[in-house]
Design an enzyme around this catalytic site. Sequence first.
Site, PDB file in Angstrom:
ATOM      1  N   ASP A  56       0.845  -1.206   0.000  1.00  0.00           N
ATOM      2  CA  ASP A  56       0.000   0.000   0.000  1.00  0.00           C
ATOM      3  C   ASP A  56       0.881   1.257   0.000  1.00  0.00           C
ATOM      4  O   ASP A  56       1.804   1.365   0.818  1.00  0.00           O
ATOM      5  CB  ASP A  56      -0.879  -0.036   1.257  1.00  0.00           C
ATOM      6  CG  ASP A  56      -2.057   0.933   1.185  1.00  0.00           C
ATOM      7  OD1 ASP A  56      -1.907   2.009   0.574  1.00  0.00           O
ATOM      8  OD2 ASP A  56      -3.109   0.612   1.750  1.00  0.00           O
TER       9      ASP A  56
ATOM     10  N   HIS B 181      -0.549   4.501   0.023  1.00  0.00           N
ATOM     11  CA  HIS B 181      -1.299   5.661   0.534  1.00  0.00           C
ATOM     12  C   HIS B 181      -0.687   6.147   1.844  1.00  0.00           C
ATOM     13  O   HIS B 181      -0.601   5.373   2.802  1.00  0.00           O
ATOM     14  CB  HIS B 181      -2.762   5.293   0.750  1.00  0.00           C
ATOM     15  CG  HIS B 181      -3.460   4.916  -0.515  1.00  0.00           C
ATOM     16  ND1 HIS B 181      -3.437   3.625  -1.006  1.00  0.00           N
ATOM     17  CD2 HIS B 181      -4.168   5.651  -1.407  1.00  0.00           C
ATOM     18  CE1 HIS B 181      -4.121   3.594  -2.146  1.00  0.00           C
ATOM     19  NE2 HIS B 181      -4.575   4.810  -2.410  1.00  0.00           N
TER      20      HIS B 181
ATOM     21  N   SER C 225      -5.188  -4.359   2.093  1.00  0.00           N
ATOM     22  CA  SER C 225      -4.369  -3.934   3.233  1.00  0.00           C
ATOM     23  C   SER C 225      -4.966  -4.400   4.558  1.00  0.00           C
ATOM     24  O   SER C 225      -4.248  -4.621   5.538  1.00  0.00           O
ATOM     25  CB  SER C 225      -4.225  -2.415   3.262  1.00  0.00           C
ATOM     26  OG  SER C 225      -3.607  -1.985   2.080  1.00  0.00           O
TER      27      SER C 225
HETATM   28 CO1  B1M Z   1      -5.841   5.281  -4.188  1.00  0.00          CO
HETATM   29  N1  B1M Z   1      -7.377   4.164  -3.739  1.00  0.00           N
HETATM   30  N2  B1M Z   1      -5.115   3.850  -5.282  1.00  0.00           N
HETATM   31  N3  B1M Z   1      -4.430   6.520  -4.572  1.00  0.00           N
HETATM   32  N4  B1M Z   1      -6.859   6.569  -3.309  1.00  0.00           N
HETATM   33  C1  B1M Z   1      -8.317   4.671  -2.753  1.00  0.00           C
HETATM   34  C2  B1M Z   1      -7.959   4.198  -1.343  1.00  0.00           C
HETATM   35  C3  B1M Z   1      -9.699   4.064  -3.268  1.00  0.00           C
HETATM   36  C4  B1M Z   1     -10.748   3.866  -2.172  1.00  0.00           C
HETATM   37  C5  B1M Z   1     -10.229   4.967  -4.391  1.00  0.00           C
HETATM   38  C6  B1M Z   1     -11.488   4.422  -5.047  1.00  0.00           C
HETATM   39  O1  B1M Z   1     -11.423   3.588  -5.883  1.00  0.00           O
HETATM   40  N5  B1M Z   1     -12.640   4.902  -4.665  1.00  0.00           N
HETATM   41  C7  B1M Z   1      -9.216   2.757  -3.910  1.00  0.00           C
HETATM   42  C8  B1M Z   1      -9.164   1.533  -2.984  1.00  0.00           C
HETATM   43  C9  B1M Z   1     -10.147   0.466  -3.408  1.00  0.00           C
HETATM   44  C10 B1M Z   1     -10.092  -0.690  -2.515  1.00  0.00           C
HETATM   45  O2  B1M Z   1      -9.131  -1.318  -2.226  1.00  0.00           O
HETATM   46  N6  B1M Z   1     -11.282  -1.008  -2.084  1.00  0.00           N
HETATM   47  C11 B1M Z   1      -7.829   3.123  -4.398  1.00  0.00           C
HETATM   48  C12 B1M Z   1      -7.112   2.439  -5.405  1.00  0.00           C
HETATM   49  C13 B1M Z   1      -7.872   1.342  -6.126  1.00  0.00           C
HETATM   50  C14 B1M Z   1      -5.787   2.755  -5.760  1.00  0.00           C
HETATM   51  C15 B1M Z   1      -4.873   2.042  -6.792  1.00  0.00           C
HETATM   52  C16 B1M Z   1      -4.956   0.515  -6.786  1.00  0.00           C
HETATM   53  C17 B1M Z   1      -5.203   2.616  -8.161  1.00  0.00           C
HETATM   54  C18 B1M Z   1      -4.453   2.011  -9.319  1.00  0.00           C
HETATM   55  O3  B1M Z   1      -3.264   2.065  -9.386  1.00  0.00           O
HETATM   56  N7  B1M Z   1      -5.220   1.427 -10.210  1.00  0.00           N
HETATM   57  C19 B1M Z   1      -3.493   2.542  -6.374  1.00  0.00           C
HETATM   58  C20 B1M Z   1      -2.904   1.633  -5.275  1.00  0.00           C
HETATM   59  C21 B1M Z   1      -1.442   1.708  -5.155  1.00  0.00           C
HETATM   60  C22 B1M Z   1      -0.973   0.918  -3.947  1.00  0.00           C
HETATM   61  O4  B1M Z   1      -1.199   1.335  -2.818  1.00  0.00           O
HETATM   62  N8  B1M Z   1      -0.333  -0.193  -4.201  1.00  0.00           N
HETATM   63  C23 B1M Z   1      -3.832   3.871  -5.779  1.00  0.00           C
HETATM   64  C24 B1M Z   1      -2.981   4.969  -5.794  1.00  0.00           C
HETATM   65  C25 B1M Z   1      -3.294   6.213  -5.284  1.00  0.00           C
HETATM   66  C26 B1M Z   1      -2.420   7.444  -5.481  1.00  0.00           C
HETATM   67  C27 B1M Z   1      -0.907   7.128  -5.433  1.00  0.00           C
HETATM   68  C28 B1M Z   1      -2.742   8.070  -6.825  1.00  0.00           C
HETATM   69  C29 B1M Z   1      -2.952   8.373  -4.330  1.00  0.00           C
HETATM   70  C30 B1M Z   1      -2.166   8.235  -2.989  1.00  0.00           C
HETATM   71  C31 B1M Z   1      -1.085   9.273  -2.814  1.00  0.00           C
HETATM   72  C32 B1M Z   1      -0.497   9.211  -1.429  1.00  0.00           C
HETATM   73  O5  B1M Z   1      -1.095   8.806  -0.465  1.00  0.00           O
HETATM   74  N9  B1M Z   1       0.736   9.665  -1.340  1.00  0.00           N
HETATM   75  C33 B1M Z   1      -4.349   7.796  -4.084  1.00  0.00           C
HETATM   76  C34 B1M Z   1      -5.382   8.495  -3.389  1.00  0.00           C
HETATM   77  C35 B1M Z   1      -5.107   9.946  -3.057  1.00  0.00           C
HETATM   78  C36 B1M Z   1      -6.618   7.863  -3.038  1.00  0.00           C
HETATM   79  C37 B1M Z   1      -7.872   8.510  -2.400  1.00  0.00           C
HETATM   80  C38 B1M Z   1      -8.585   9.278  -3.500  1.00  0.00           C
HETATM   81  C39 B1M Z   1      -7.662   9.425  -1.210  1.00  0.00           C
HETATM   82  C40 B1M Z   1      -6.859   8.833  -0.050  1.00  0.00           C
HETATM   83  C41 B1M Z   1      -6.451   9.918   0.924  1.00  0.00           C
HETATM   84  O6  B1M Z   1      -5.329  10.392   0.917  1.00  0.00           O
HETATM   85  N10 B1M Z   1      -7.391  10.408   1.757  1.00  0.00           N
HETATM   86  C42 B1M Z   1      -8.668   7.215  -1.940  1.00  0.00           C
HETATM   87  C43 B1M Z   1     -10.164   7.405  -1.904  1.00  0.00           C
HETATM   88  C44 B1M Z   1     -10.659   7.842  -0.532  1.00  0.00           C
HETATM   89  O7  B1M Z   1     -10.106   7.496   0.488  1.00  0.00           O
HETATM   90  N11 B1M Z   1     -11.750   8.546  -0.503  1.00  0.00           N
HETATM   91  C45 B1M Z   1      -8.045   6.149  -2.753  1.00  0.00           C
HETATM   92  C46 B1M Z   1      -7.144  11.478   2.703  1.00  0.00           C
HETATM   93  C47 B1M Z   1      -6.529  10.913   4.003  1.00  0.00           C
HETATM   94  C48 B1M Z   1      -6.314  12.035   5.014  1.00  0.00           C
HETATM   95  O8  B1M Z   1      -7.442   9.992   4.522  1.00  0.00           O
HETATM   96  O9  B1M Z   1      -5.784   8.074   4.457  1.00  0.00           O
HETATM   97  O10 B1M Z   1      -8.242   7.654   4.954  1.00  0.00           O
HETATM   98  P1  B1M Z   1      -7.045   8.526   5.049  1.00  0.00           P
HETATM   99  O11 B1M Z   1      -6.714   8.794   6.585  1.00  0.00           O
HETATM  100  C49 B1M Z   1      -7.718   9.135   7.521  1.00  0.00           C
HETATM  101  C50 B1M Z   1      -8.270   7.928   8.285  1.00  0.00           C
HETATM  102  O12 B1M Z   1      -8.407   6.779   7.494  1.00  0.00           O
HETATM  103  C51 B1M Z   1      -7.342   7.795   9.460  1.00  0.00           C
HETATM  104  O13 B1M Z   1      -6.929   9.134   9.722  1.00  0.00           O
HETATM  105  C52 B1M Z   1      -7.056   9.963   8.571  1.00  0.00           C
HETATM  106  C53 B1M Z   1      -7.944  11.149   8.883  1.00  0.00           C
HETATM  107  O14 B1M Z   1      -7.600  11.803  10.055  1.00  0.00           O
HETATM  108  N12 B1M Z   1      -6.140   6.968   9.394  1.00  0.00           N
HETATM  109  C54 B1M Z   1      -5.537   6.552  10.534  1.00  0.00           C
HETATM  110  C55 B1M Z   1      -5.432   6.522   8.346  1.00  0.00           C
HETATM  111  N13 B1M Z   1      -4.388   5.817   8.775  1.00  0.00           N
HETATM  112  C56 B1M Z   1      -4.424   5.812  10.111  1.00  0.00           C
HETATM  113  C57 B1M Z   1      -3.575   5.223  11.061  1.00  0.00           C
HETATM  114  C58 B1M Z   1      -3.878   5.385  12.403  1.00  0.00           C
HETATM  115  C59 B1M Z   1      -4.984   6.131  12.801  1.00  0.00           C
HETATM  116  C60 B1M Z   1      -5.828   6.721  11.886  1.00  0.00           C
HETATM  117  O15 B1M Z   1      -3.137   4.878  13.394  1.00  0.00           O
HETATM  118  C61 B1M Z   1      -1.943   4.207  13.110  1.00  0.00           C
END
Ligand code: B1M
Length: 214
Positions: free
Chosen positions: A99, A101, A152
């Site tokens: 992963d 992200h 993940s």
């Molecule tokens: Co991707 N991605 N992505 N992506 N991406 C998602 C996660 C996805 C849901 C989008 C979608 O299809 N709707 C989907 C996952 C589907 C699934 O598995 N069910 C997806 C996919 C499919 C993919 C790829 C496979 C796409 C591809 O290549 N075909 C690929 C995977 C690569 C890989 O990981 N091997 C990929 C790639 C990417 C980018 C690189 C383009 C980019 C990431 C850039 C980066 O992070 N440096 C990206 C992004 C930006 C997203 C979305 C749009 C946004 C994620 C994000 O940053 N959110 C995402 C859709 C979504 O989530 N709505 C998506 C903002 C962030 C602040 O939130 O990380 O959730 P989040 O953190 C939150 C909480 O979750 C929590 O606290 C935060 C808020 O305070 N939290 C914790 C998180 N970690 C924590 C740990 C803790 C405590 C709290 O304690 C240890």
Amino acid sequence: LSLEERLARYVIEGSKDGLIPDLEKALETYSDPLSIINGPLMAGMDEVGRLFNNNQLIVAEVLQSAEVMKAAVAFLEPYMEKKEGSTKGKVILATVKGDVHDIGKNLVDIILSNNGYEVIDLGIKVAPQQLIEAVREHQPDIIGLSGLLVKSAQQMVVTAQDLRQAGISTPILVGGAALTRKFTENKIAPEYDGVVLYAKDAMDGLALANQIQQ
Ligand code: B1M
């Protein structure tokens, strides 16, 4: 467009044009920097996720959105509340194997660091063996794992099993969009000898870390 709508737009369109002046304005109207992130910027990111899911955005565009989010967080970080003083504990953070992200993890890093924790960030795609070695070296109080992909969630189960096999029982904090409290309690925790807690966001992560360290 209202300020709130404009802030979400920067993330959706992956454009930094005008971002900083609008963030400066937002600092005057929002109660704290984190509510700017959790509010309009996260709303923009959710929309990016939705559009991406509908094939209306390509990976390169999502990457630009991520860049905007990172730039916004970097700009807002110095304005976040900081508690100086004694360290509350040591935390190792990692995005799990497979992963990439890291925006959520980096936010957790900032919040914990600003609130008295020493954070060692292992970065993204961290394999269990790398984590085990880091735990042995740094002897953390908490292991923080982040993961956004559905696979993940399963990787966290494997990671917990590998840590247990290595004789590690340090409390684990898990978070990320693919996880739920139920999954954590029913699938990850039974595979581990120590406490496993689910954090829904970064502030919840801090609250749980404080609970662990009480
Ligand atoms: Co991707 N991605 N992505 N992506 N991406 C998602 C996660 C996805 C849901 C989008 C979608 O299809 N709707 C989907 C996952 C589907 C699934 O598995 N069910 C997806 C996919 C499919 C993919 C790829 C496979 C796409 C591809 O290549 N075909 C690929 C995977 C690569 C890989 O990981 N091997 C990929 C790639 C990417 C980018 C690189 C383009 C980019 C990431 C850039 C980066 O992070 N440096 C990206 C992004 C930006 C997203 C979305 C749009 C946004 C994620 C994000 O940053 N959110 C995402 C859709 C979504 O989530 N709505 C998506 C903002 C962030 C602040 O939130 O990380 O959730 P989040 O953190 C939150 C909480 O979750 C929590 O606290 C935060 C808020 O305070 N939290 C914790 C998180 N970690 C924590 C740990 C803790 C405590 C709290 O304690 C240890």
